[in-house]
Write a protein that holds these residues in place. Structure first.
Motif, PDB file in Angstrom:
ATOM      1  N   ASP A  80     -26.960 -30.897 -49.481  1.00  0.00           N
ATOM      2  CA  ASP A  80     -25.616 -30.111 -49.538  1.00  0.00           C
ATOM      3  C   ASP A  80     -26.118 -28.713 -49.994  1.00  0.00           C
ATOM      4  O   ASP A  80     -25.491 -27.575 -49.601  1.00  0.00           O
ATOM      5  CB  ASP A  80     -25.178 -30.553 -50.915  1.00  0.00           C
ATOM      6  CG  ASP A  80     -24.644 -32.083 -50.651  1.00  0.00           C
ATOM      7  OD1 ASP A  80     -24.329 -32.449 -49.485  1.00  0.00           O
ATOM      8  OD2 ASP A  80     -24.367 -32.802 -51.528  1.00  0.00           O
ATOM      9  N   ARG A  81     -27.298 -28.191 -50.628  1.00  0.00           N
ATOM     10  CA  ARG A  81     -27.703 -27.080 -51.002  1.00  0.00           C
ATOM     11  C   ARG A  81     -28.027 -26.236 -49.472  1.00  0.00           C
ATOM     12  O   ARG A  81     -27.873 -25.137 -49.506  1.00  0.00           O
ATOM     13  CB  ARG A  81     -28.976 -27.004 -51.760  1.00  0.00           C
ATOM     14  CG  ARG A  81     -29.523 -25.750 -52.249  1.00  0.00           C
ATOM     15  CD  ARG A  81     -30.571 -26.099 -53.139  1.00  0.00           C
ATOM     16  NE  ARG A  81     -31.194 -24.551 -53.552  1.00  0.00           N
ATOM     17  CZ  ARG A  81     -32.334 -23.848 -52.909  1.00  0.00           C
ATOM     18  NH1 ARG A  81     -32.748 -25.016 -51.883  1.00  0.00           N
ATOM     19  NH2 ARG A  81     -32.696 -22.943 -53.153  1.00  0.00           N
ATOM     20  N   GLU A  86     -30.726 -39.596 -53.777  1.00  0.00           N
ATOM     21  CA  GLU A  86     -30.001 -38.502 -54.564  1.00  0.00           C
ATOM     22  C   GLU A  86     -30.874 -37.286 -54.541  1.00  0.00           C
ATOM     23  O   GLU A  86     -29.798 -36.144 -54.229  1.00  0.00           O
ATOM     24  CB  GLU A  86     -30.006 -38.940 -56.132  1.00  0.00           C
ATOM     25  CG  GLU A  86     -29.085 -40.158 -56.075  1.00  0.00           C
ATOM     26  CD  GLU A  86     -29.062 -40.667 -57.672  1.00  0.00           C
ATOM     27  OE1 GLU A  86     -29.774 -40.408 -58.480  1.00  0.00           O
ATOM     28  OE2 GLU A  86     -28.179 -41.756 -58.016  1.00  0.00           O
ATOM     29  N   GLN A 145     -29.948 -35.860 -51.158  1.00  0.00           N
ATOM     30  CA  GLN A 145     -28.542 -35.476 -50.906  1.00  0.00           C
ATOM     31  C   GLN A 145     -28.145 -34.126 -51.435  1.00  0.00           C
ATOM     32  O   GLN A 145     -27.429 -33.449 -50.937  1.00  0.00           O
ATOM     33  CB  GLN A 145     -27.825 -36.672 -51.633  1.00  0.00           C
ATOM     34  CG  GLN A 145     -26.213 -36.393 -51.253  1.00  0.00           C
ATOM     35  CD  GLN A 145     -25.701 -36.245 -49.806  1.00  0.00           C
ATOM     36  OE1 GLN A 145     -25.832 -37.267 -49.192  1.00  0.00           O
ATOM     37  NE2 GLN A 145     -25.194 -35.344 -49.356  1.00  0.00           N
ATOM     38  N   THR A 146     -28.771 -34.062 -52.497  1.00  0.00           N
ATOM     39  CA  THR A 146     -28.647 -32.661 -53.365  1.00  0.00           C
ATOM     40  C   THR A 146     -29.270 -31.505 -52.352  1.00  0.00           C
ATOM     41  O   THR A 146     -28.594 -30.449 -52.256  1.00  0.00           O
ATOM     42  CB  THR A 146     -29.255 -32.601 -54.734  1.00  0.00           C
ATOM     43  OG1 THR A 146     -28.643 -33.931 -55.524  1.00  0.00           O
ATOM     44  CG2 THR A 146     -29.147 -31.351 -55.398  1.00  0.00           C
ATOM     45  N   GLN A 147     -30.372 -31.742 -51.730  1.00  0.00           N
ATOM     46  CA  GLN A 147     -31.091 -30.736 -50.954  1.00  0.00           C
ATOM     47  C   GLN A 147     -30.132 -30.422 -49.631  1.00  0.00           C
ATOM     48  O   GLN A 147     -30.168 -29.243 -49.527  1.00  0.00           O
ATOM     49  CB  GLN A 147     -32.486 -31.153 -50.649  1.00  0.00           C
ATOM     50  CG  GLN A 147     -33.302 -30.302 -50.062  1.00  0.00           C
ATOM     51  CD  GLN A 147     -33.773 -28.945 -50.679  1.00  0.00           C
ATOM     52  OE1 GLN A 147     -33.580 -28.972 -52.027  1.00  0.00           O
ATOM     53  NE2 GLN A 147     -34.071 -27.830 -50.217  1.00  0.00           N
TER      54      GLN A 147
END
Length: 396
Positions: free
Chosen positions: A167-168, A160, A163-165
């Motif tokens: 998207d950023r 997770e 995934q966040t990194q």
């Protein structure tokens, strides 16, 4: 550059004048009852011969005889069409070498980053495949199941975060805040975390249900594939060293191309002839279109500065003179006196201004060369000057 001096003419005139004074007997040339030798000399100056460092045909003459020139002024040029064409070729070669060097550097940066990430990712896949194979082979105890659950939760959290990194980084890349390589790096980290999560999930599932033979064979095949991929990634990282050698070779190519371009620029600069001094053009030895060789005198300039005159003074008068003394000289052409300064006195005599006769006790009288610097602006080389030396006498 060459200094021309009418030393022979000046010496001859001075010798005749001094000898004439002695031949006229004691008291000759006296002024107001004093024993005075009136010496004669000729104004001399520095002449500069200008020539090209290379041969070629004259493209343009910027001066003519009698023109005044300043130091640094352009006086003549050579045709340079061939050199200009060669410069264009050299400049193009230099630009191409720079492009190749930049490409080589980018290749090293991308390859180095990508290969390191691929090795890390492949190693993680090997570890996951190894763990899965061992789980299928040996079965699982209650403690192992608990450990696998904790591992799965950690892998999920890591996935997770990755995934966040990712998207950023994609958002920042679209905004132009980060380069493409940052997105690729985040993508690799996400894939690595996803692979670890999938492996942990599969391990937990197999630990709960138990493994069949076909599952064990599949896990073994997956381990073999992961190991082969890891070896391939390690080999690819070894290619980075070779690419770094390519960068050094490209940098050497840039230096070589730059040297060739600088050489052409030096030749182009040699097609221009500049005056090194302030002065007057005394002579122009060529015409436009004429072919000249290297070192051939094209223009001769009479320098305005450095005017001087040389006298030959008897040994009895020399003791009254020293370097730095200021004296007054008479210029017949200007009908007035000018100021001069003694620049140097010869350390040894040159010749006799009065030869000994057969009379008992007679002796030669020797002369010393004395150089005087002139600063009068109206003086020109070739003018006659007179120097009255009071008290010089003949030693009698």
């Amino acid at each position: 550059m060459k200094q021309r001096a009418w030393m022979g003419v000046a010496g001859f005139v001075a010798s005749i004048a001094v000898l004439g004074t002695y031949l006229m007997g004691p008291g000759a040339g006296s002024v107001a009852g004093q024993n005075t030798d009136r010496l004669f000399g000729v104004v001399e100056g520095t002449e500069v011969d200008l020539s090209f460092k290379m041969g070629g045909s004259i493209a343009e003459l910027k001066v003519k005889e009698g023109d005044e020139v300043k130091a640094g002024q352009l006086v003549a040029t050579l045709n340079n069409e061939e050199l200009l064409a060669k410069r264009e070729q050299a400049q193009a070669a230099y630009k191409l070498a720079v492009v190749r060097m930049e490409q080589a550097k980018k290749g090293v940066a991308v390859t180095d980053h990508s290969s390191s990430a691929q090795v890390d990712q492949a190693l993680a896949a090997v570890n996951a495949a190894q763990a899965q194979y061992e789980a299928n082979k040996n079965g699982a105890r209650m403690e192992e199941v608990a450990q696998l659950k904790a591992k799965l939760e950690a892998a999920l959290s890591a996935k997770e975060i990755a995934q966040t990194q990712l998207d950023r980084m994609k958002t920042l890349y679209q905004e132009g805040a980060v380069p493409q390589v940052k997105v690729e790096e985040a993508q690799m980290q996400y894939e690595k975390a996803l692979a670890e999560y999938t492996a942990a999930e599969e391990q937990l599932k197999m630990a709960k249900t138990g493994a069949r033979k076909e599952q064990l064979d599949a896990a073994q095949a997956q381990l073999q594939q992961a190991t082969a991929a890891y070896k391939q990634a390690v080999a690819a990282r070894g290619q980075v060293g070779l690419k770094q050698l390519d960068v050094k070779s490209a940098e050497a190519g840039v230096q070589q191309a730059k040297g060739a371009l600088d050489e052409i620029d030096a030749y182009l600069n040699n097609t221009k002839l500049f005056s090194p001094v302030d002065g007057i053009v005394k002579s122009v030895a060529v015409q436009k279109g004429e072919l000249v060789s290297q070192g051939f005198t094209v223009v001769t300039i009479q320098a305005k500065a450095d005017l001087f005159v040389k006298f030959y003074v008897s040994e009895f008068a020399i003791s009254h003179l020293k370097a730095g003394d200021k004296v007054s000289l008479y210029v017949p052409a200007l009908n007035r006196n000018v100021e001069a300064q003694i620049a140097s006195i010869a350390p040894a005599a040159d010749f006799a201004v009065k030869k000994a006769t057969q009379e008992l006790g007679d002796r030669d009288i020797r002369s010393f060369q004395v150089k005087l610097n002139l600063s009068e602006g109206e003086l020109r080389p070739g003018l006659t000057v007179e120097w009255p030396l009071e008290g010089a006498g003949d030693g009698e």
